[in-house]
Write a protein that holds these residues in place. Structure first.
Motif, PDB file in Angstrom:
ATOM      1  N   ASN A   2       0.840  -1.185   0.000  1.00  0.00           N
ATOM      2  CA  ASN A   2       0.000   0.000   0.000  1.00  0.00           C
ATOM      3  C   ASN A   2       0.883   1.246   0.000  1.00  0.00           C
ATOM      4  O   ASN A   2       1.918   1.289   0.650  1.00  0.00           O
ATOM      5  CB  ASN A   2      -0.889   0.021   1.244  1.00  0.00           C
ATOM      6  N   THR A   3       0.469   2.256  -0.733  1.00  0.00           N
ATOM      7  CA  THR A   3       1.210   3.513  -0.763  1.00  0.00           C
ATOM      8  C   THR A   3       0.359   4.623  -0.165  1.00  0.00           C
ATOM      9  O   THR A   3      -0.871   4.543  -0.148  1.00  0.00           O
ATOM     10  CB  THR A   3       1.616   3.900  -2.196  1.00  0.00           C
ATOM     11  N   ARG A   4       1.032   5.647   0.293  1.00  0.00           N
ATOM     12  CA  ARG A   4       0.362   6.814   0.861  1.00  0.00           C
ATOM     13  C   ARG A   4       1.015   8.081   0.309  1.00  0.00           C
ATOM     14  O   ARG A   4       2.139   8.034  -0.205  1.00  0.00           O
ATOM     15  CB  ARG A   4       0.414   6.780   2.381  1.00  0.00           C
ATOM     16  N   THR A   5       0.310   9.182   0.436  1.00  0.00           N
ATOM     17  CA  THR A   5       0.768  10.453  -0.106  1.00  0.00           C
ATOM     18  C   THR A   5       1.057  11.420   1.030  1.00  0.00           C
ATOM     19  O   THR A   5       0.214  11.617   1.920  1.00  0.00           O
ATOM     20  CB  THR A   5      -0.289  11.060  -1.048  1.00  0.00           C
ATOM     21  N   LEU A   6       2.228  12.034   0.998  1.00  0.00           N
ATOM     22  CA  LEU A   6       2.608  13.035   1.983  1.00  0.00           C
ATOM     23  C   LEU A   6       2.608  14.417   1.340  1.00  0.00           C
ATOM     24  O   LEU A   6       3.291  14.635   0.338  1.00  0.00           O
ATOM     25  CB  LEU A   6       4.002  12.742   2.547  1.00  0.00           C
ATOM     26  N   GLY A   7       1.849  15.335   1.913  1.00  0.00           N
ATOM     27  CA  GLY A   7       1.922  16.734   1.515  1.00  0.00           C
ATOM     28  C   GLY A   7       1.196  17.084   0.237  1.00  0.00           C
ATOM     29  O   GLY A   7       0.778  16.231  -0.546  1.00  0.00           O
ATOM     30  N   SER A   8       1.079  18.397   0.024  1.00  0.00           N
ATOM     31  CA  SER A   8       0.364  18.918  -1.141  1.00  0.00           C
ATOM     32  C   SER A   8       1.130  18.712  -2.439  1.00  0.00           C
ATOM     33  O   SER A   8       0.546  18.795  -3.522  1.00  0.00           O
ATOM     34  CB  SER A   8       0.079  20.410  -0.943  1.00  0.00           C
ATOM     35  N   ASP A   9       2.434  18.429  -2.337  1.00  0.00           N
ATOM     36  CA  ASP A   9       3.227  18.148  -3.537  1.00  0.00           C
ATOM     37  C   ASP A   9       3.237  16.665  -3.898  1.00  0.00           C
ATOM     38  O   ASP A   9       3.961  16.241  -4.808  1.00  0.00           O
ATOM     39  CB  ASP A   9       4.667  18.651  -3.356  1.00  0.00           C
ATOM     40  N   THR A 166       6.065  19.269   3.503  1.00  0.00           N
ATOM     41  CA  THR A 166       5.557  17.960   3.076  1.00  0.00           C
ATOM     42  C   THR A 166       5.192  17.072   4.251  1.00  0.00           C
ATOM     43  O   THR A 166       4.190  16.350   4.194  1.00  0.00           O
ATOM     44  CB  THR A 166       6.601  17.265   2.195  1.00  0.00           C
ATOM     45  N   ALA A 167       5.978  17.114   5.317  1.00  0.00           N
ATOM     46  CA  ALA A 167       5.721  16.204   6.433  1.00  0.00           C
ATOM     47  C   ALA A 167       6.253  16.782   7.733  1.00  0.00           C
ATOM     48  O   ALA A 167       7.250  17.510   7.758  1.00  0.00           O
ATOM     49  CB  ALA A 167       6.365  14.842   6.173  1.00  0.00           C
ATOM     50  N   LEU A 168       5.558  16.437   8.795  1.00  0.00           N
ATOM     51  CA  LEU A 168       6.027  16.673  10.153  1.00  0.00           C
ATOM     52  C   LEU A 168       6.391  15.329  10.752  1.00  0.00           C
ATOM     53  O   LEU A 168       5.613  14.378  10.684  1.00  0.00           O
ATOM     54  CB  LEU A 168       4.935  17.322  11.012  1.00  0.00           C
ATOM     55  N   GLN A 169       7.578  15.240  11.328  1.00  0.00           N
ATOM     56  CA  GLN A 169       7.957  14.041  12.055  1.00  0.00           C
ATOM     57  C   GLN A 169       7.914  14.343  13.546  1.00  0.00           C
ATOM     58  O   GLN A 169       8.505  15.324  14.010  1.00  0.00           O
ATOM     59  CB  GLN A 169       9.353  13.557  11.657  1.00  0.00           C
ATOM     60  N   GLU A 189      -5.610  20.426   7.894  1.00  0.00           N
ATOM     61  CA  GLU A 189      -5.970  21.709   7.280  1.00  0.00           C
ATOM     62  C   GLU A 189      -4.976  22.121   6.207  1.00  0.00           C
ATOM     63  O   GLU A 189      -5.357  22.584   5.117  1.00  0.00           O
ATOM     64  CB  GLU A 189      -6.045  22.791   8.359  1.00  0.00           C
ATOM     65  N   LEU A 190      -3.691  21.952   6.490  1.00  0.00           N
ATOM     66  CA  LEU A 190      -2.643  22.422   5.583  1.00  0.00           C
ATOM     67  C   LEU A 190      -2.178  21.347   4.597  1.00  0.00           C
ATOM     68  O   LEU A 190      -1.295  21.608   3.780  1.00  0.00           O
ATOM     69  CB  LEU A 190      -1.443  22.923   6.398  1.00  0.00           C
ATOM     70  N   ASN A 191      -2.761  20.166   4.687  1.00  0.00           N
ATOM     71  CA  ASN A 191      -2.379  19.041   3.821  1.00  0.00           C
ATOM     72  C   ASN A 191      -0.893  18.706   3.975  1.00  0.00           C
ATOM     73  O   ASN A 191      -0.133  18.666   3.005  1.00  0.00           O
ATOM     74  CB  ASN A 191      -2.712  19.324   2.357  1.00  0.00           C
ATOM     75  N   ILE A 192      -0.495  18.481   5.221  1.00  0.00           N
ATOM     76  CA  ILE A 192       0.871  18.096   5.564  1.00  0.00           C
ATOM     77  C   ILE A 192       0.837  16.672   6.107  1.00  0.00           C
ATOM     78  O   ILE A 192      -0.015  16.329   6.929  1.00  0.00           O
ATOM     79  CB  ILE A 192       1.467  19.052   6.621  1.00  0.00           C
ATOM     80  N   HIS A 267      -2.811  10.316   5.585  1.00  0.00           N
ATOM     81  CA  HIS A 267      -1.580  11.104   5.465  1.00  0.00           C
ATOM     82  C   HIS A 267      -0.545  10.703   6.511  1.00  0.00           C
ATOM     83  O   HIS A 267       0.460  11.400   6.674  1.00  0.00           O
ATOM     84  CB  HIS A 267      -1.909  12.589   5.612  1.00  0.00           C
ATOM     85  N   ILE A 268      -0.772   9.595   7.212  1.00  0.00           N
ATOM     86  CA  ILE A 268       0.115   9.154   8.290  1.00  0.00           C
ATOM     87  C   ILE A 268       0.943   7.953   7.837  1.00  0.00           C
ATOM     88  O   ILE A 268       0.396   6.956   7.369  1.00  0.00           O
ATOM     89  CB  ILE A 268      -0.698   8.798   9.548  1.00  0.00           C
ATOM     90  N   VAL A 269       2.267   8.067   7.988  1.00  0.00           N
ATOM     91  CA  VAL A 269       3.183   7.000   7.579  1.00  0.00           C
ATOM     92  C   VAL A 269       4.172   6.744   8.719  1.00  0.00           C
ATOM     93  O   VAL A 269       5.168   7.454   8.864  1.00  0.00           O
ATOM     94  CB  VAL A 269       3.944   7.368   6.286  1.00  0.00           C
TER      95      VAL A 269
END
Length: 317
Positions: A2-9, A166-169, A189-192, A267-269
């Motif tokens: 399975n793949t996931r998408t991080l961030g608006s880019d 793109t991401a917060l760790q 909200e910010l798509n991060i 959006h969580i990985v």
């Protein structure tokens, strides 16, 4: 996988990543990283700080990851970090960033870094200046995406106004849910994206740690409040209940804990760390687990927000 998408880019990564931090610099670790790649893991996380601390070999973990991915760079998403020093505190000024990125590229043996995090915010450098410098590195092709680590909601919002983050760790798991009130809604909200480290509670949620004596004498976790005295016993009782629920569901406690995180948002990985290829395969089983509403309610009853006894770090609540 399975793949996931991080961030608006739209950074595409595997549903689970691999934290490389605790891997020793040897051929067994190379084998484990390559085995993870073969199993479908594409996101690998390190930092310039990681290495053999006692020998002051900072950057060693980046070198290990670079060797393991040699010849397979195009198959991997490489994340590393800058900004923690042992003598000057967190750093994020332009000169330091430019020096750090070149050092990390050299250590990794790569032409670019996919996701470059500021490891900790620098109180002496405005986040706008830090992110502006990182945006320049994106334009130069040295990095592809920008990330933050352990940043406050205000810092995240200000940073994202300069360039898309793109991401917060940050730490997030069944026993570290502090970010749910403010940070999680902001990221949505910010798509991060969110990349939780220690998603298995520094190993506690695996159920493999039954006594403090299960940890080596030099294990850093012995100094953490949640692993000490009465806190340890209180936390152990919750893990016992999690294990019972996992057995009923036909999975391991680790798989249940990871699947719960994945359930919290697309959006969580999570990036669980391990030295074992067998454990990587076990963790990947979490991607196939779904929950009923009753099961989610039972997990919430067992481990409500704030249940963990003791702070995350010594001296920090």
């Amino acid at each position: 996988m399975n793949t996931r998408t991080l961030g608006s880019d739209n950074l595409q990564v595997s549903g689970l990543g691999l934290g490389v931090m605790m891997m020793p610099d040897n051929q067994d670790s190379v084998h484990t990283i390559r085995g993870a790649l073969d199993a479908g893991v594409t996101m690998f996380d390190t930092a310039d700080l990681y290495g053999e601390y006692e020998k002051q070999q900072f950057g060693g973990n980046e070198k290990l990851l670079g060797r393991a991915l040699k010849g397979r760079r195009a198959d991997a998403i490489v994340a590393t970090k800058f900004g923690i020093t042992h003598t000057q505190g967190p750093k994020g000024d332009p000169a330091y960033i430019k020096k750090s990125v070149d050092a990390s590229l050299y250590n990794l043996g790569m032409d670019y870094i996919d996701l470059y995090y500021q490891h900790r915010p620098d109180p002496n450098t405005p986040i706008e200046e830090t992110v502006g410098t990182l945006a320049d590195l994106v334009q130069q092709g040295k990095i592809r995406y920008i990330g933050l680590s352990e940043a406050s909601a205000e810092t995240i919002r200000r940073a994202n106004a300069v360039h898309p983050i793109t991401a917060l760790q940050t730490e997030y798991s069944l026993w570290s849910r502090e970010l749910e009130d403010e940070i999680l809604p902001l990221l949505s909200e910010l798509n991060i994206g969110l990349v939780p480290y220690s998603p298995l509670g520094r190993g506690f949620l695996t159920g493999q740690i039954r006594s403090i004596d299960d940890l080596p004498e030099d294990d850093y976790r012995r100094h953490y409040p949640r692993f000490q005295g009465e806190n340890f016993q209180k936390n152990l009782e919750v893990v016992r209940l999690i294990q019972e629920l996992a057995m009923q569901k036909g999975c391991t406690a680790s798989q249940l804990a990871l699947a719960w995180l994945l359930e919290k948002g697309e959006h969580i990985v999570p990036i669980p760390g391990t030295r074992s290829l067998e454990r990587i395969h076990e963790n990947l089983g979490a991607l196939q687990i779904t929950f009923t509403n009753d099961e989610l309610a039972e997990i919430e009853w067992i481990s409500p927000k704030g249940f963990a006894a003791g702070g995350r770090y010594p001296g920090i609540t």
